[in-house]
Design a protein around this motif. Structure first.
Motif, PDB file in Angstrom:
ATOM      1  N   ALA A  25       0.196  27.314   3.445  1.00  0.00           N
ATOM      2  CA  ALA A  25       0.549  26.150   2.612  1.00  0.00           C
ATOM      3  C   ALA A  25       1.600  25.281   2.220  1.00  0.00           C
ATOM      4  CB  ALA A  25      -0.295  26.177   1.371  1.00  0.00           C
ATOM      5  N   TYR A  26       2.434  26.617   1.541  1.00  0.00           N
ATOM      6  CA  TYR A  26       3.989  26.591   1.499  1.00  0.00           C
ATOM      7  C   TYR A  26       5.051  25.648   2.746  1.00  0.00           C
ATOM      8  CZ  TYR A  26       8.932  27.051   0.922  1.00  0.00           C
ATOM      9  OH  TYR A  26      10.087  27.113   0.875  1.00  0.00           O
ATOM     10  N   LEU A  27       4.712  26.410   3.904  1.00  0.00           N
ATOM     11  CA  LEU A  27       5.515  25.741   4.911  1.00  0.00           C
ATOM     12  C   LEU A  27       4.344  24.588   5.409  1.00  0.00           C
ATOM     13  CD1 LEU A  27       7.480  26.911   7.517  1.00  0.00           C
ATOM     14  CD2 LEU A  27       5.637  28.156   8.707  1.00  0.00           C
ATOM     15  N   LEU A  28       3.833  24.232   4.994  1.00  0.00           N
ATOM     16  CA  LEU A  28       3.097  22.754   5.304  1.00  0.00           C
ATOM     17  C   LEU A  28       3.621  21.713   4.752  1.00  0.00           C
ATOM     18  CD1 LEU A  28       1.423  21.760   7.516  1.00  0.00           C
ATOM     19  CD2 LEU A  28      -0.186  22.154   6.140  1.00  0.00           C
ATOM     20  N   GLY A  29       4.017  22.058   3.557  1.00  0.00           N
ATOM     21  CA  GLY A  29       4.085  21.436   2.834  1.00  0.00           C
ATOM     22  C   GLY A  29       5.956  21.003   2.818  1.00  0.00           C
ATOM     23  N   ALA A  30       6.521  22.179   2.874  1.00  0.00           N
ATOM     24  CA  ALA A  30       8.203  22.481   3.193  1.00  0.00           C
ATOM     25  C   ALA A  30       8.328  21.255   3.880  1.00  0.00           C
ATOM     26  CB  ALA A  30       8.692  23.972   3.026  1.00  0.00           C
ATOM     27  N   LEU A  31       7.772  21.284   5.920  1.00  0.00           N
ATOM     28  CA  LEU A  31       7.942  20.662   6.870  1.00  0.00           C
ATOM     29  C   LEU A  31       7.776  19.399   6.365  1.00  0.00           C
ATOM     30  CD1 LEU A  31       5.967  23.403   9.392  1.00  0.00           C
ATOM     31  CD2 LEU A  31       8.833  22.440   9.128  1.00  0.00           C
ATOM     32  N   VAL A  32       6.763  18.420   5.711  1.00  0.00           N
ATOM     33  CA  VAL A  32       6.666  17.589   5.486  1.00  0.00           C
ATOM     34  C   VAL A  32       7.618  17.025   4.424  1.00  0.00           C
ATOM     35  CG1 VAL A  32       5.417  15.620   3.535  1.00  0.00           C
ATOM     36  CG2 VAL A  32       4.213  17.602   5.382  1.00  0.00           C
ATOM     37  N   ASN A  33       8.219  17.662   3.417  1.00  0.00           N
ATOM     38  CA  ASN A  33       9.417  16.850   2.629  1.00  0.00           C
ATOM     39  C   ASN A  33      10.810  17.235   3.843  1.00  0.00           C
ATOM     40  OD1 ASN A  33       8.858  17.079  -0.036  1.00  0.00           O
ATOM     41  ND2 ASN A  33       8.969  19.038  -0.312  1.00  0.00           N
ATOM     42  N   VAL A  34      10.857  18.296   4.602  1.00  0.00           N
ATOM     43  CA  VAL A  34      12.100  18.242   5.566  1.00  0.00           C
ATOM     44  C   VAL A  34      11.584  16.738   6.635  1.00  0.00           C
ATOM     45  CG1 VAL A  34      12.449  19.234   8.141  1.00  0.00           C
ATOM     46  CG2 VAL A  34      12.590  20.113   5.680  1.00  0.00           C
ATOM     47  N   SER A  35      10.626  16.761   7.333  1.00  0.00           N
ATOM     48  CA  SER A  35      10.346  15.413   8.043  1.00  0.00           C
ATOM     49  C   SER A  35      10.757  14.450   7.292  1.00  0.00           C
ATOM     50  CB  SER A  35       8.829  15.272   8.094  1.00  0.00           C
ATOM     51  OG  SER A  35       8.543  14.119   8.916  1.00  0.00           O
ATOM     52  N   MET A  36       9.856  14.435   5.802  1.00  0.00           N
ATOM     53  CA  MET A  36      10.096  13.167   5.795  1.00  0.00           C
ATOM     54  C   MET A  36      12.435  13.042   4.838  1.00  0.00           C
ATOM     55  SD  MET A  36       7.541  12.233   2.058  1.00  0.00           S
ATOM     56  CE  MET A  36       8.501  13.418   1.415  1.00  0.00           C
TER      57      MET A  36
END
Length: 154
Positions: free
Chosen positions: A132-143
């Motif tokens: 769950a953490y990794l998914l949210g972090a990847l969203v921030n990286v993508s944006m």
């Protein structure tokens, strides 16, 4: 017509404001959950707080509890992830992404943070919380990547 009128007409900005508000409210609720755990477990961080349960200051009520610390760490994790989402998400919305792509980013982040809290407070086995953490972090990286690729000037 004010400069904000154009922003409020943008579906991307409305989506961002909606999901940013959801995760900010979730983060704010974590402080109340921490207080609830402190009161029910009768464990306080400050001496003056013990007067909530006792008419005199009781040093025995000062300390830590694993459940209180779990909720508190979850709240700290929210601060470390939701604040960057709000800042980067705003910059991302300014790049005028496709609505479907923006919604995907915002929804995945909000969902991952809500699930992260359930996994953390509920002590679900790993890798639930980590994913769950990794998914949210990847969203921030993508944006962030989208923002940088739109404005990078070297």
């Amino acid at each position: 017509m004010t400069p904000l009128d154009g922003i409020m007409d943008s579906q991307v900005f409305l989506a961002f404001f909606t999901y940013a508000t959801i995760v900010i409210l979730k983060m704010m609720l974590m402080s109340h959950l921490t207080s609830y755990y402190r009161l029910t477990k009768k464990v306080f961080a400050n001496l003056e707080d013990t007067k909530l349960l006792s008419s005199t200051v009781d040093k025995k009520l000062i300390g830590t509890d694993p459940d209180v610390e779990r909720v508190r760490r979850c709240h700290l994790n929210d601060l470390e992830n939701i604040v960057p989402f709000v800042v980067v998400g705003l910059f991302y919305a300014l790049t005028q992404p496709e609505l479907s792509c923006a919604l995907l980013h915002f929804r995945v982040f909000a969902g991952s943070r809500i699930f992260h809290t359930i996994a953390y407070v509920g002590a679900l086995p790993q890798p639930c919380r980590g994913l769950a953490y990794l998914l949210g972090a990847l969203v921030n990286v993508s944006m962030s990547f989208k923002v940088l690729s739109a404005v990078l000037v070297l």
